[in-house]
Design a protein around this motif. Structure first.
Motif, PDB file in Angstrom:
ATOM      1  N   LEU A 159       0.836  -1.202   0.000  1.00 30.02           N
ATOM      2  CA  LEU A 159       0.000   0.000   0.000  1.00 30.02           C
ATOM      3  C   LEU A 159       0.870   1.251   0.000  1.00 30.02           C
ATOM      4  N   ASN A 160       0.297   2.315  -0.572  1.00 27.48           N
ATOM      5  CA  ASN A 160       0.975   3.612  -0.635  1.00 27.48           C
ATOM      6  C   ASN A 160       2.312   3.504  -1.360  1.00 27.48           C
ATOM      7  N   SER A 161       2.317   2.691  -2.415  1.00 24.73           N
ATOM      8  CA  SER A 161       3.528   2.487  -3.208  1.00 24.73           C
ATOM      9  C   SER A 161       3.148   2.373  -4.679  1.00 24.73           C
ATOM     10  N   MET A 162       3.815   3.145  -5.529  1.00 22.36           N
ATOM     11  CA  MET A 162       3.531   3.067  -6.955  1.00 22.36           C
ATOM     12  C   MET A 162       3.907   1.706  -7.516  1.00 22.36           C
ATOM     13  N   TRP A 163       4.995   1.118  -7.028  1.00 24.92           N
ATOM     14  CA  TRP A 163       5.405  -0.187  -7.539  1.00 24.92           C
ATOM     15  C   TRP A 163       4.487  -1.294  -7.020  1.00 24.92           C
ATOM     16  N   GLY A 164       3.904  -1.103  -5.838  1.00 24.20           N
ATOM     17  CA  GLY A 164       2.875  -2.026  -5.384  1.00 24.20           C
ATOM     18  C   GLY A 164       1.661  -1.976  -6.285  1.00 24.20           C
ATOM     19  N   LEU A 165       1.308  -0.763  -6.740  1.00 21.17           N
ATOM     20  CA  LEU A 165       0.187  -0.600  -7.670  1.00 21.17           C
ATOM     21  C   LEU A 165       0.499  -1.246  -9.010  1.00 21.17           C
ATOM     22  N   VAL A 166       1.732  -1.106  -9.481  1.00 20.07           N
ATOM     23  CA  VAL A 166       2.146  -1.743 -10.732  1.00 20.07           C
ATOM     24  C   VAL A 166       2.006  -3.258 -10.624  1.00 20.07           C
ATOM     25  N   PHE A 167       2.384  -3.809  -9.481  1.00 18.70           N
ATOM     26  CA  PHE A 167       2.267  -5.254  -9.257  1.00 18.70           C
ATOM     27  C   PHE A 167       0.800  -5.695  -9.323  1.00 18.70           C
ATOM     28  N   MET A 168      -0.096  -4.875  -8.777  1.00 11.55           N
ATOM     29  CA  MET A 168      -1.519  -5.209  -8.830  1.00 11.55           C
ATOM     30  C   MET A 168      -2.055  -5.128 -10.255  1.00 11.55           C
ATOM     31  N   TYR A 169      -1.603  -4.148 -11.021  1.00  8.69           N
ATOM     32  CA  TYR A 169      -2.026  -4.056 -12.422  1.00  8.69           C
ATOM     33  C   TYR A 169      -1.547  -5.274 -13.218  1.00  8.69           C
ATOM     34  N   LEU A 170      -0.382  -5.814 -12.849  1.00  9.94           N
ATOM     35  CA  LEU A 170       0.082  -7.042 -13.499  1.00  9.94           C
ATOM     36  C   LEU A 170      -0.919  -8.163 -13.268  1.00  9.94           C
ATOM     37  N   GLY A 171      -1.435  -8.274 -12.043  1.00  7.54           N
ATOM     38  CA  GLY A 171      -2.410  -9.319 -11.744  1.00  7.54           C
ATOM     39  C   GLY A 171      -3.726  -9.107 -12.464  1.00  7.54           C
ATOM     40  N   PHE A 172      -4.230  -7.873 -12.447  1.00  6.08           N
ATOM     41  CA  PHE A 172      -5.547  -7.630 -13.042  1.00  6.08           C
ATOM     42  C   PHE A 172      -5.508  -7.567 -14.571  1.00  6.08           C
ATOM     43  N   GLY A 173      -4.357  -7.227 -15.145  1.00 11.07           N
ATOM     44  CA  GLY A 173      -4.277  -7.121 -16.598  1.00 11.07           C
ATOM     45  C   GLY A 173      -3.784  -8.374 -17.296  1.00 11.07           C
ATOM     46  N   SER A 174      -3.341  -9.360 -16.533  1.00 15.19           N
ATOM     47  CA  SER A 174      -2.756 -10.566 -17.139  1.00 15.19           C
ATOM     48  C   SER A 174      -3.766 -11.342 -17.971  1.00 15.19           C
ATOM     49  N   GLY A 175      -5.015 -11.416 -17.513  1.00 18.02           N
ATOM     50  CA  GLY A 175      -6.011 -12.228 -18.208  1.00 18.02           C
ATOM     51  C   GLY A 175      -6.181 -11.809 -19.657  1.00 18.02           C
ATOM     52  N   MET A 176      -6.495 -10.533 -19.887  1.00 16.61           N
ATOM     53  CA  MET A 176      -6.725 -10.060 -21.252  1.00 16.61           C
ATOM     54  C   MET A 176      -5.438 -10.084 -22.068  1.00 16.61           C
ATOM     55  N   THR A 177      -4.315  -9.694 -21.435  1.00 17.73           N
ATOM     56  CA  THR A 177      -3.045  -9.630 -22.165  1.00 17.73           C
ATOM     57  C   THR A 177      -2.609 -11.016 -22.633  1.00 17.73           C
ATOM     58  N   ILE A 178      -2.692 -12.000 -21.760  1.00 20.68           N
ATOM     59  CA  ILE A 178      -2.334 -13.374 -22.145  1.00 20.68           C
ATOM     60  C   ILE A 178      -3.296 -13.890 -23.206  1.00 20.68           C
ATOM     61  N   PHE A 179      -4.565 -13.582 -23.075  1.00 21.64           N
ATOM     62  CA  PHE A 179      -5.560 -14.009 -24.064  1.00 21.64           C
ATOM     63  C   PHE A 179      -5.213 -13.477 -25.461  1.00 21.64           C
ATOM     64  N   LEU A 180      -4.843 -12.191 -25.562  1.00 24.32           N
ATOM     65  CA  LEU A 180      -4.514 -11.607 -26.862  1.00 24.32           C
ATOM     66  C   LEU A 180      -3.213 -12.182 -27.417  1.00 24.32           C
ATOM     67  N   TYR A 181      -2.197 -12.308 -26.568  1.00 21.67           N
ATOM     68  CA  TYR A 181      -0.933 -12.883 -27.021  1.00 21.67           C
ATOM     69  C   TYR A 181      -1.118 -14.344 -27.449  1.00 21.67           C
ATOM     70  N   HIS A 182      -1.903 -15.084 -26.698  1.00 19.85           N
ATOM     71  CA  HIS A 182      -2.127 -16.508 -26.966  1.00 19.85           C
ATOM     72  C   HIS A 182      -2.676 -16.713 -28.378  1.00 19.85           C
ATOM     73  N   LEU A 230     -10.383   3.877  -9.350  1.00 23.79           N
ATOM     74  CA  LEU A 230     -10.740   3.105  -8.161  1.00 23.79           C
ATOM     75  C   LEU A 230      -9.534   2.449  -7.498  1.00 23.79           C
ATOM     76  N   LEU A 231      -8.731   1.709  -8.262  1.00 25.66           N
ATOM     77  CA  LEU A 231      -7.596   1.009  -7.665  1.00 25.66           C
ATOM     78  C   LEU A 231      -6.558   1.980  -7.083  1.00 25.66           C
ATOM     79  N   PRO A 232      -6.143   3.033  -7.810  1.00 26.25           N
ATOM     80  CA  PRO A 232      -5.211   3.994  -7.188  1.00 26.25           C
ATOM     81  C   PRO A 232      -5.780   4.668  -5.948  1.00 26.25           C
ATOM     82  N   SER A 233      -7.107   4.920  -5.928  1.00 21.53           N
ATOM     83  CA  SER A 233      -7.699   5.568  -4.753  1.00 21.53           C
ATOM     84  C   SER A 233      -7.634   4.671  -3.521  1.00 21.53           C
ATOM     85  N   LEU A 234      -7.589   3.348  -3.727  1.00 16.82           N
ATOM     86  CA  LEU A 234      -7.485   2.414  -2.610  1.00 16.82           C
ATOM     87  C   LEU A 234      -6.044   2.223  -2.153  1.00 16.82           C
ATOM     88  N   VAL A 235      -5.100   2.360  -3.076  1.00 14.95           N
ATOM     89  CA  VAL A 235      -3.708   2.021  -2.787  1.00 14.95           C
ATOM     90  C   VAL A 235      -2.874   3.248  -2.410  1.00 14.95           C
TER      91      VAL A 235
END
Length: 275
Positions: free
Chosen positions: A135-158, A211-216
Motif C-alpha cells: 500500500l501507498n507504493s507506486m510499484w505495489g500498484l504496478v504489481f496489482m495491475y500485473l495481476g488484473f491485466g494478465s487475463g486479457m493480455t495473455i488471451f490476446l498474445y495466446h 478506483l484502484l489507485p484511490s485504494l492504494v
C-alpha cells in the motif's frame, strides 16, 4: 459496377456521421464548459462560452500540481505496461507451445479471471496488500495491475502466437538457439503488432483508472491525474470550471499517444486478419 455508389451507401454514411457526432457530444460539453466561468456553467451549460476563460486551465494546472501527478501517472502506466508485456508474452508463449492438459487449464483460468468483478476483490486485495507492504507504493500498484491485466493480455498474445509458424522456432533450435533465445530473438519481434495494440489498450485503462489507485495511494505526492482531479469536488463545493479544465489537461497526453500509435493499431489489425 460492383463498386457503384448507391443510395443505400449514402444512407449508411449519413447514419455513421450522425452516430459519430453523438459520440462527440460529451467532448463538446467538456471543452466548451472548461472555458466558461463557474456561474455561466450553472446557468447556460449547452451554449458556447460568451468569453473564453483560459485562466481555468492555468489555475487547474497549478492546483493539480500537474507536473507531479503527470509524472506519477506516467511511471505507473509505463511500469505496468513493461511488466505486463514481458511476463504475459512469455506466459502465453509457453501455454501455446506446451502441448499438455495443464496448459489449457491454466489458460482457461486466466480467461475466466477476466469476468470476475473488481468490486468483489477489493477488501481481500487491500488486506493482503497491507500485509505485504504494497500500500501507498507506486510499484505495489504496478504489481496489482500485473495481476488484473494478465487475463486479457495473455488471451490476446495466446491467439496471436498460435499464428506464428513453428518451423521458424525449430530452425533456430537446430542452429543452437535456446528456448529462451528463440522467444526473444525470433518470436517476440514478430509480436510487435499485437504488443502495440496491448500497450494502447492497457494504457487507456491504467491512465484513466480511479478506483484502484484511490485504494492504494494515500500519500498526496503519489496521486495520479484522475485522483488529483477528484479533489476539485468537495463535500460542499464542486469546482466544475477547474475540474473540466483538469479533465482536458489530463486527456491531452493520452490523445497524443493514441494518435501517434494509430498507424500501428491498423497494422496490428491487418496483420492479425492476414494470419
Amino acid at each position: 459496377m460492383g463498386n457503384r455508389y448507391t443510395w443505400r451507401t449514402s444512407i449508411v454514411e449519413i447514419l455513421a456521421l450522425l452516430l459519430g457526432l453523438v459520440f462527440l457530444v460529451p467532448f463538446y460539453y467538456v471543452i466548451s464548459n472548461s472555458l466558461k466561468p463557474f456561474a455561466e456553467i450553472l446557468t447556460n451549460t449547452s451554449a458556447l462560452p460568451k468569453m473564453l476563460m483560459f485562466d481555468n486551465y492555468v489555475n487547474a494546472f497549478e492546483k493539480l500540481n500537474f507536473l507531479t501527478v503527470f509524472k506519477n501517472s506516467l511511471i505507473i502506466t509505463i511500469g505496468s505496461n513493461i511488466v505486463l508485456v514481458i511476463f504475459c508474452s512469455m506466459a502465453a508463449y509457453m501455454l501455446v507451445r506446451t502441448k499438455k492438459k495443464i496448459s489449457n487449464i491454466i489458460f482457461m483460468t486466466f480467461v475466466a479471471a477476466m469476468i470476475i468483478p473488481f468490486q468483489s476483490l477489493m477488501i481481500p486485495l487491500i488486506k493482503t496488500a497491507g500485509n505485504l507492504g504494497l500500500l501507498n507504493s507506486m510499484w505495489g500498484l504496478v504489481f496489482m495491475y500485473l495481476g488484473f491485466g494478465s487475463g486479457m493480455t495473455i488471451f490476446l498474445y495466446h491467439g496471436f502466437i498460435k499464428g506464428i509458424p513453428l518451423e521458424l522456432e525449430e530452425a533456430a533450435i537446430i542452429d543452437g538457439c535456446t528456448r529462451f533465445g528463440v522467444f526473444w530473438r525470433i518470436v517476440f519481434p514478430l509480436l510487435k503488432p499485437i504488443t502495440v495494440t496491448i500497450v494502447i489498450l492497457n494504457s487507456l485503462w491504467i491512465w484513466n483508472d480511479f478506483l484502484l489507485p484511490s485504494l492504494v495511494l494515500q500519500d498526496p505526492e503519489l496521486r495520479t491525474i484522475p485522483l488529483a482531479t477528484f479533489f476539485f469536488f468537495g463535500q460542499y463545493t464542486k469546482q466544475w470550471d477547474l475540474a473540466l479544465a483538469a479533465l482536458v489537461i489530463g486527456i491531452i497526453p493520452l490523445l497524443i499517444f493514441f494518435f501517434t500509435m494509430q498507424k500501428h493499431i491498423i497494422q496490428g489489425i491487418t496483420s492479425g486478419s492476414i494470419k
